[in-house]
Design a protein around this motif. Structure first.
Motif, PDB file in Angstrom:
ATOM      1  N   ASN A  30       0.937  -1.251   0.074  1.00 21.89           N
ATOM      2  CA  ASN A  30      -0.245  -0.219  -0.049  1.00 21.89           C
ATOM      3  C   ASN A  30       1.000   1.233  -0.003  1.00 21.89           C
ATOM      4  N   ILE A  31       2.142   1.403  -0.106  1.00 17.99           N
ATOM      5  CA  ILE A  31       3.233   2.534   0.225  1.00 17.99           C
ATOM      6  C   ILE A  31       2.902   2.850  -1.988  1.00 17.99           C
ATOM      7  N   GLN A  32       2.974   4.058  -1.885  1.00 17.85           N
ATOM      8  CA  GLN A  32       3.503   5.184  -2.522  1.00 17.85           C
ATOM      9  C   GLN A  32       4.254   6.538  -2.680  1.00 17.85           C
ATOM     10  N   GLY A  33       5.535   6.099  -2.973  1.00 19.87           N
ATOM     11  CA  GLY A  33       6.196   7.619  -2.078  1.00 19.87           C
ATOM     12  C   GLY A  33       7.702   7.426  -3.542  1.00 19.87           C
ATOM     13  N   VAL A  34       7.937   8.449  -3.086  1.00 22.47           N
ATOM     14  CA  VAL A  34       9.537   8.162  -3.193  1.00 22.47           C
ATOM     15  C   VAL A  34      10.260   8.469  -2.158  1.00 22.47           C
ATOM     16  N   LEU A  35      11.297   7.325  -2.750  1.00 18.98           N
ATOM     17  CA  LEU A  35      12.407   6.956  -1.338  1.00 18.98           C
ATOM     18  C   LEU A  35      14.167   7.940  -1.400  1.00 18.98           C
ATOM     19  N   PHE A  36      14.826   8.724  -0.914  1.00 20.49           N
ATOM     20  CA  PHE A  36      15.669   9.334  -0.891  1.00 20.49           C
ATOM     21  C   PHE A  36      16.590   8.637   0.301  1.00 20.49           C
ATOM     22  N   THR A  37      17.922   8.946  -0.546  1.00 23.23           N
ATOM     23  CA  THR A  37      18.599   8.285   0.334  1.00 23.23           C
ATOM     24  C   THR A  37      20.202   8.662  -0.036  1.00 23.23           C
ATOM     25  N   PRO A  38      21.301   9.158   1.072  1.00 21.60           N
ATOM     26  CA  PRO A  38      22.420   9.792   1.013  1.00 21.60           C
ATOM     27  C   PRO A  38      22.756   8.541   0.736  1.00 21.60           C
ATOM     28  N   PRO A  39      24.406   9.304  -0.017  1.00 20.99           N
ATOM     29  CA  PRO A  39      25.290   8.699  -0.519  1.00 20.99           C
ATOM     30  C   PRO A  39      26.098   7.502   0.496  1.00 20.99           C
ATOM     31  N   GLY A  40      26.550   6.686   0.401  1.00 22.08           N
ATOM     32  CA  GLY A  40      27.114   6.055   1.623  1.00 22.08           C
ATOM     33  C   GLY A  40      26.773   4.778   2.198  1.00 22.08           C
ATOM     34  N   GLU A  41      26.957   4.241   3.251  1.00 18.57           N
ATOM     35  CA  GLU A  41      27.087   2.953   3.887  1.00 18.57           C
ATOM     36  C   GLU A  41      26.073   2.729   4.771  1.00 18.57           C
ATOM     37  N   GLY A  42      26.258   4.740   5.375  1.00 21.23           N
ATOM     38  CA  GLY A  42      25.658   4.876   6.305  1.00 21.23           C
ATOM     39  C   GLY A  42      25.909   4.380   7.705  1.00 21.23           C
ATOM     40  N   PRO A  43      25.441   3.590   8.999  1.00 24.68           N
ATOM     41  CA  PRO A  43      24.179   4.483   9.053  1.00 24.68           C
ATOM     42  C   PRO A  43      22.990   5.337   8.969  1.00 24.68           C
ATOM     43  N   PHE A  44      22.403   5.175   8.773  1.00 25.29           N
ATOM     44  CA  PHE A  44      21.057   6.717   8.835  1.00 25.29           C
ATOM     45  C   PHE A  44      19.909   7.452   8.923  1.00 25.29           C
ATOM     46  N   PRO A  45      19.317   8.014  10.057  1.00 25.25           N
ATOM     47  CA  PRO A  45      18.249   7.930  10.505  1.00 25.25           C
ATOM     48  C   PRO A  45      16.971   8.175   9.285  1.00 25.25           C
ATOM     49  N   ALA A  46      16.340   7.267  10.103  1.00 29.07           N
ATOM     50  CA  ALA A  46      15.462   7.180   8.458  1.00 29.07           C
ATOM     51  C   ALA A  46      13.943   7.520   9.392  1.00 29.07           C
ATOM     52  N   VAL A  47      13.526   8.322   8.002  1.00 22.45           N
ATOM     53  CA  VAL A  47      12.152   9.915   8.419  1.00 22.45           C
ATOM     54  C   VAL A  47      11.615  10.205   7.301  1.00 22.45           C
ATOM     55  N   LEU A  48      10.122   9.811   7.643  1.00 22.51           N
ATOM     56  CA  LEU A  48       9.403   9.120   6.499  1.00 22.51           C
ATOM     57  C   LEU A  48       8.151  10.974   6.802  1.00 22.51           C
ATOM     58  N   ASP A  49       8.519  11.239   5.779  1.00 20.04           N
ATOM     59  CA  ASP A  49       7.845  12.761   5.733  1.00 20.04           C
ATOM     60  C   ASP A  49       6.522  12.464   4.738  1.00 20.04           C
ATOM     61  N   LEU A  50       5.137  12.517   5.317  1.00 18.47           N
ATOM     62  CA  LEU A  50       3.971  12.876   4.994  1.00 18.47           C
ATOM     63  C   LEU A  50       3.683  14.525   4.821  1.00 18.47           C
ATOM     64  N   SER A  51       2.915  14.206   2.952  1.00 17.31           N
ATOM     65  CA  SER A  51       2.564  15.686   3.201  1.00 17.31           C
ATOM     66  C   SER A  51       0.938  15.255   2.516  1.00 17.31           C
ATOM     67  N   SER A  52       0.323  16.610   2.881  1.00 12.60           N
ATOM     68  CA  SER A  52      -1.212  16.041   3.560  1.00 12.60           C
ATOM     69  C   SER A  52      -1.312  15.470   1.071  1.00 12.60           C
ATOM     70  N   PHE A  53      -0.665  16.201  -0.016  1.00 14.79           N
ATOM     71  CA  PHE A  53      -0.915  15.969  -0.968  1.00 14.79           C
ATOM     72  C   PHE A  53       0.397  16.150  -1.321  1.00 14.79           C
ATOM     73  N   PRO A  54       1.264  14.991  -2.609  1.00 16.01           N
ATOM     74  CA  PRO A  54       1.965  14.958  -3.527  1.00 16.01           C
ATOM     75  C   PRO A  54       2.947  15.978  -3.239  1.00 16.01           C
ATOM     76  N   SER A  55       4.374  15.355  -2.948  1.00 13.57           N
ATOM     77  CA  SER A  55       4.823  17.232  -2.504  1.00 13.57           C
ATOM     78  C   SER A  55       6.629  16.112  -1.820  1.00 13.57           C
TER      79      SER A  55
END
Length: 438
Positions: free
Chosen positions: A167-192
């Motif tokens: 049911n996921i429909q979105g766009v994933l942005f990943t920084p360069p490198g292996e990490g570890p990185f913290p994760a953020v879910l960016d919720l917008s009311s309409f696509p942005s």
């Protein structure tokens, strides 16, 4: 392990830093317009605009112009007087008149207005920069110099991947490198995706998901399970090292963010910007049962304004009224941290009152898992900084133009302050464990 690895994208920075300041004297052999430290930068970075080669105390008009992905032109202008050496520095010198007055180093950017009413800036998320044309003119006439500012949304090495999984429909942005990185879910009311791409430049794995992917009239119920899938997706990503996920949101998306924090394990840090303390408009379900009734929106209470837009604020019912208490989100049962952000001149929601009610409720339950910030004279649409200020645009649910509120200069200053605060909040509360990364 304490999280210490989250820094801005130095690879992108170093490339940007290699670019030299722009010197443009094509229009006049003497006049030079310079953009420092570089004419190429990230969208959320400030630049210093300087002019040299003018006559002593000469009065000129400075302009900025930008075209968005829909072809809408945004522009601004301001009158400046050169010093005794024929120089102007926007960091030092006040605008005498125009789109803004006073010392506003980035005023030419945030004061840009659309050439048609009720339009907000629409960004095209790509690796190509948005180009802002700066120019200097004799009064309203001859151009003396110009320079182009290339403003990037995505830095070198950041990957962009459309996600359609379950049911996921979105766009994933990943920084360069292996990490570890913290994760953020960016919720917008309409696509942005603008905010998500800029956070990825800072070292976060960010999944941008819109709450509304269909016309509001077609959406009869909303399921929190779909957004839980997005939280789970991020936690299982191989580059993610944070034990929990951060959520950032505004407006309608903010009540979905509160609901995730209240009901779904693994949400460690929630940024709520100018939202409601209740579930608005659409009933919310979780695990096949309704958990929250909708706070109604009564569009007959829209108040018309002179511009042709409407004020929608009074169209929402009181969530504390007895008949609406089933819509209140039980944030007191959340395990994670909250950052509540309210604009005092929000003309969409009674945001400050909602925030105060939530703070009081958490205190009554013996909770101290929150911090709050209130911005006087700021409006509803708090964005990453240096985006053209939007006084009004078409509301997704009302399908009418509405006023968002805010005094432009104060609103722009709030965006600069908030953008830093958001990053600090996530870095503090999304600790990373390198052992979690395969």
């Amino acid at each position: 392990m304490a999280f210490q690895l989250i820094f801005p994208n130095h690879r992108a920075k170093s490339k940007l830093a290699e670019k030299r300041p722009v010197d443009s004297g094509e229009m006049s052999s003497q006049v030079r317009l310079r953009l420092l430290p570089s004419a190429r930068c990230f969208f959320d970075e400030p630049i210093q605009v300087k002019v040299a080669g003018l006559r002593s105390r000469q009065v000129v008009t400075m302009r900025a112009r930008l075209t968005d992905e829909k072809g809408v032109v945004f522009s601004s202008s301001a009158t400046y007087r050169a010093d005794g050496s024929g120089e102007i520095d926007l960091k030092r010198d006040p605008s005498l008149s125009g789109s803004y007055v006073g010392v506003e180093p980035m005023g030419l950017l945030w004061s840009m207005r659309a050439d048609t009413l009720h339009k907000s800036f629409k960004e095209n998320i790509s690796f190509n920069p948005h180009v802002v044309k700066f120019s200097v003119h004799e009064g309203e006439g001859r151009m003396l110099a110009e320079a182009a500012n290339e403003r990037l949304l995505i830095g070198d090495g950041v990957s962009l991947l459309p996600i359609k999984e379950g049911n996921i429909q979105g766009v994933l942005f990943t920084p360069p490198g292996e990490g570890p990185f913290p994760a953020v879910l960016d919720l917008s009311s309409f696509p942005s995706e603008k905010r998500a791409s800029l956070l990825a430049n800072k070292g976060f794995v960010v999944l941008a998901v819109a709450v509304m992917t269909d016309k509001p009239d077609n959406v009869k119920e909303m399921h929190l399970d779909h957004f839980k899938e997005a939280v789970d997706f991020l936690q299982q990503h191989p580059k993610v090292g944070s034990k929990g996920v951060g959520v950032i949101s505004r407006s309608k998306a903010a009540d979905i963010a509160l609901s995730l924090a209240a009901y779904v394990p693994g949400v460690e840090a929630t940024v709520w910007i100018n939202g409601c303390s209740a579930n608005t408009v659409i009933p919310l379900y979780y695990r096949k049962r309704q958990i929250l009734t909708p706070l109604p929106l009564d569009l007959s209470k829209l108040i018309p304004a002179e511009s042709g837009a409407f004020i929608i604020k009074d169209s929402f019912q009181n969530p504390l009224a007895e008949e609406n208490k089933g819509s209140l989100i039980p944030i007191e049962q959340a395990k994670g941290r909250f950052l509540f952000v309210a604009s005092e001149d929000d003309l969409h929601f009674d945001t400050k009152a909602y925030m105060e009610e939530m703070v009081e409720r958490l205190k009554r339950h013996g909770k101290d898992n929150f911090e709050s910030v209130c911005y006087p004279r700021a409006g509803h649409l708090l964005e990453p900084p240096y985006v053209p200020y939007c006084p009004s645009s078409v509301h997704g649910f009302a399908q009418q133009p509405v006023l968002w509120g805010g005094e432009p200069s104060s609103h722009a200053a709030a965006e600069v302050h908030l953008w830093k605060k958001i990053q600090e909040f996530f870095r503090t509360h999304l600790s990373c464990d390198a052992t979690q990364v395969s």
